[in-house]
Enzyme design. Sequence first.
Site, PDB file in Angstrom:
ATOM      1  N   SER A 411       0.825  -1.207   0.000  1.00  0.00           N
ATOM      2  CA  SER A 411       0.000   0.000   0.000  1.00  0.00           C
ATOM      3  C   SER A 411       0.861   1.260   0.000  1.00  0.00           C
ATOM      4  O   SER A 411       1.964   1.272   0.560  1.00  0.00           O
ATOM      5  CB  SER A 411      -0.890  -0.001   1.243  1.00  0.00           C
ATOM      6  OG  SER A 411      -1.819   1.048   1.210  1.00  0.00           O
ATOM      7  N   PRO A 412       0.379   2.343  -0.633  1.00  0.00           N
ATOM      8  CA  PRO A 412       1.114   3.610  -0.547  1.00  0.00           C
ATOM      9  C   PRO A 412       1.137   4.118   0.891  1.00  0.00           C
ATOM     10  O   PRO A 412       0.084   4.258   1.512  1.00  0.00           O
ATOM     11  CB  PRO A 412       0.313   4.549  -1.467  1.00  0.00           C
ATOM     12  CG  PRO A 412      -1.034   3.923  -1.604  1.00  0.00           C
ATOM     13  CD  PRO A 412      -0.834   2.453  -1.458  1.00  0.00           C
ATOM     14  N   TYR A 571      -6.784  15.767   0.755  1.00  0.00           N
ATOM     15  CA  TYR A 571      -5.772  16.524   0.020  1.00  0.00           C
ATOM     16  C   TYR A 571      -6.442  17.371  -1.069  1.00  0.00           C
ATOM     17  O   TYR A 571      -7.671  17.444  -1.145  1.00  0.00           O
ATOM     18  CB  TYR A 571      -4.715  15.575  -0.537  1.00  0.00           C
ATOM     19  CG  TYR A 571      -3.941  14.856   0.558  1.00  0.00           C
ATOM     20  CD1 TYR A 571      -3.366  15.554   1.615  1.00  0.00           C
ATOM     21  CD2 TYR A 571      -3.797  13.465   0.542  1.00  0.00           C
ATOM     22  CE1 TYR A 571      -2.677  14.908   2.624  1.00  0.00           C
ATOM     23  CE2 TYR A 571      -3.100  12.802   1.551  1.00  0.00           C
ATOM     24  CZ  TYR A 571      -2.544  13.528   2.590  1.00  0.00           C
ATOM     25  OH  TYR A 571      -1.865  12.885   3.593  1.00  0.00           O
ATOM     26  N   GLY A 712      -0.708  -2.313   4.288  1.00  0.00           N
ATOM     27  CA  GLY A 712       0.276  -1.330   4.685  1.00  0.00           C
ATOM     28  C   GLY A 712       1.125  -1.804   5.851  1.00  0.00           C
ATOM     29  O   GLY A 712       2.276  -2.216   5.691  1.00  0.00           O
ATOM     30  N   ARG A 713       0.565  -1.764   7.047  1.00  0.00           N
ATOM     31  CA  ARG A 713       1.339  -2.109   8.239  1.00  0.00           C
ATOM     32  C   ARG A 713       1.896  -3.531   8.212  1.00  0.00           C
ATOM     33  O   ARG A 713       3.021  -3.748   8.687  1.00  0.00           O
ATOM     34  CB  ARG A 713       0.477  -1.858   9.482  1.00  0.00           C
ATOM     35  CG  ARG A 713       0.186  -0.376   9.673  1.00  0.00           C
ATOM     36  CD  ARG A 713      -0.747  -0.082  10.816  1.00  0.00           C
ATOM     37  NE  ARG A 713      -1.073   1.343  10.859  1.00  0.00           N
ATOM     38  CZ  ARG A 713      -1.877   1.904  11.752  1.00  0.00           C
ATOM     39  NH1 ARG A 713      -2.445   1.164  12.678  1.00  0.00           N
ATOM     40  NH2 ARG A 713      -2.123   3.202  11.712  1.00  0.00           N
TER      41      ARG A 713
END
Length: 779
Positions: A411-412, A571, A712-713
């Site tokens: 994941s980004p 964002y 991700g993690r």
Amino acid sequence: MRIEVIGGGPAGLYFAILMKKARPEASITVHERNRPDDTFGFGVVFSDQTLETFEQYDAESYRAITENFAYWDDIAIHYKDASFRIGGNGFCGCSRRTLLLLLQERARELGVEMRFETDITDLSQFAGADLIVAADGINSAVREAHRDHFQPSVDLRPNKFTWMGSTKPLDAFTFYFKETPAGIFIAHTYQYEPGRSTWVLETDPETFERSGLGDMSEQEAATYLEGVFAEELDGHPLLINRSMWRNFPMIRNARSTMGNVVLLGDAKSTAHFSIGSGTKLAMEDAIALYESVMRTDGISAALADFEVSRREDVEKTQHAADVSLVWFEHVKRYWHMDPVTFAFGVMTRSKAITYDNLELRAPEFVAEATRTFARKLRDSGFDIDTENPTVPAFQPFALRDMTLANRFVVSPMCMYSAVEGVPQDFHFVHYGSRAMGGAGLVFTEMTCVSPSARITPGCTGLWNDDQQAAWTRLTDFVHGQTDAKICLQLGHAGRKGASKLMWEGMDRPLPEAEAWPILAASALPYYPESQVPKAMDRADMDAVKADFVASVERAIACGFDMIELHCAHGYLLASFLSPVTNIREDEYGGALENRLRFPLEVFKAMRAVWPADKPMSVRLSATDWIEGGLTGEDSVAIAKAFSEAGADLIDVSTGQTSPESSPVYGRMFQTSFADQIRNEAEIATMAVGAITTADQANTILTAGRADLIALGRPHLADPAFTLRAAGEYGVDDVFAPKQYQPGKFQLLRNGERAREELRELKLKAKPKTHNPAFREAAE
């Protein structure tokens, strides 16, 4: 000790039983508004695990229940012309009336006083009581009289349902899905005693309206539904007992105690009937309250302990119920699916059952679901084994001319470790090691298109030659040393720009002397103390769009396989999409079509220069988790718009739009949004968010809820996550560098043995069967 219990349902009676058994000297009175043998509805459901708990706490009532139940091991699913039976579940059905009479008898034996036809509306009559238990049901008078204290919230769900019965015998917990000219009807059915079965009938509000059920009497509705399920009922009637059409209320309370008063059962919390846990939840409330009283000194301490200790388990059950009920509310979303995929989705809808534990129960069913997944891939052009396929997470996936070896994605994740936007050795090792770890696709962190587009001073960028050279070094390594593909995520921080590094204060503004000017859709600061962004004018839009295009041109030179446009997390481009952050009054504000205008302009400009054979994706926050913000339905429309503009994949995240967001966390908590977009907008999706295991990835993919799985993690903790998962599932064609091949081979050798050992442990940990016939056979 004097205990007054308001409500003679399962929660109130069972608590009275447990307390009187433990403290015979206590004065315990149960007050019930109805007569002793009044009850509404038909049957209740308990699992083997729940029965095991009952046996532990009161063997006498457990025996009475198990001598009066109908037991089954299978779940049956009937969808279109297909039928499936999935074993290994272990449930029993018991008449609600019988259950109440058995609990009443047990309470009487112990000396509990019971007063029927007594409606309690005023607690003052219980002055002097040590404990008042309000187990007075969904419409609790106690809770409603003290709303300001308990702060109840009631989520009235849209689907309509009614509780009926039948003389139709059933040998499994059975789901029937029937399509009619009016729409889809669902029957949740199970036998609870010889010659009697419960039929909970459910449909969406549109079907309910078209069918005219709202204008029918109870009997007229039963007759209509007998026609809908004529084949399934096989000549048996539907029976009514206050079978009114309702909307299910999901009830939660901010507090469940007040002084010496405690809410119990449906008064405190409800769980949707689709997971069969309503009565279970109520009786487990009783057990938890009993435990709190027994392990503390005094009622005040006991209720404080109950308030804290019971909440987590209730929230877990309610979360599973929430996810399950939403699946049934949107069954039309899955109506196009292959029957095996549909049935797999039914079984795994609440996330409590996953690919691996379903395989323990029904290995042939899971094997067929896996073969079905593989056959779809073969039909799309992949030359793969469809008789003995690998698990779905290790099947290939194509986007335009890019083919991924498997469905695992790094994941980004922002690292905040660049220097003037230039990736450092840290990034080279970080991304390179994860590409070598076997993942099919590696995403970069959000890479900014200009110095003023950065979130923090440590964000990576792609606006100059030094940055381009660093990224090129990385892409060359990934392509030369691994089988992974690499995607560049491009974004602009917008109003969240000029912030501190994550570990110095997430999204908190830099000191004024270190900050740079920031832009947004509207002049709204992220935090009150944050810098106020400039509301973008046309010149700003043109400049930002040109920055994105320039970065795409550099990305081509770097050799990236794919690019993603970041339109999530509050964002810049997300600030246009969300009504929470876009309060413009020009053609870029107001209706969703207008709010989409600028993000689509940017995407189309990027797509125009990005090679046609290479894919592009868009990251969206599918919901703001804010009242009045973006919803899943909005995001379906947004995804369709990007799809029409040339997007190949939607990377589905949620929230982070505003500090006011209130996410509902849990395992795989964002997957439902990836599911909705995939199956309603008809575009490939990537699921992300609290997905931590290959088992969860296989569950999501097999059910047709997403196409790629971003972790991700787990990848932060284990760069070789995918390689390790391959060992667990015995997948030998996963990539590993030649230098690491000995480790891969050892992993595969050990993986099969470890998986079998784990399987044996899980089977041993499974609750024992409470079916007398099965237990006698085992003995």
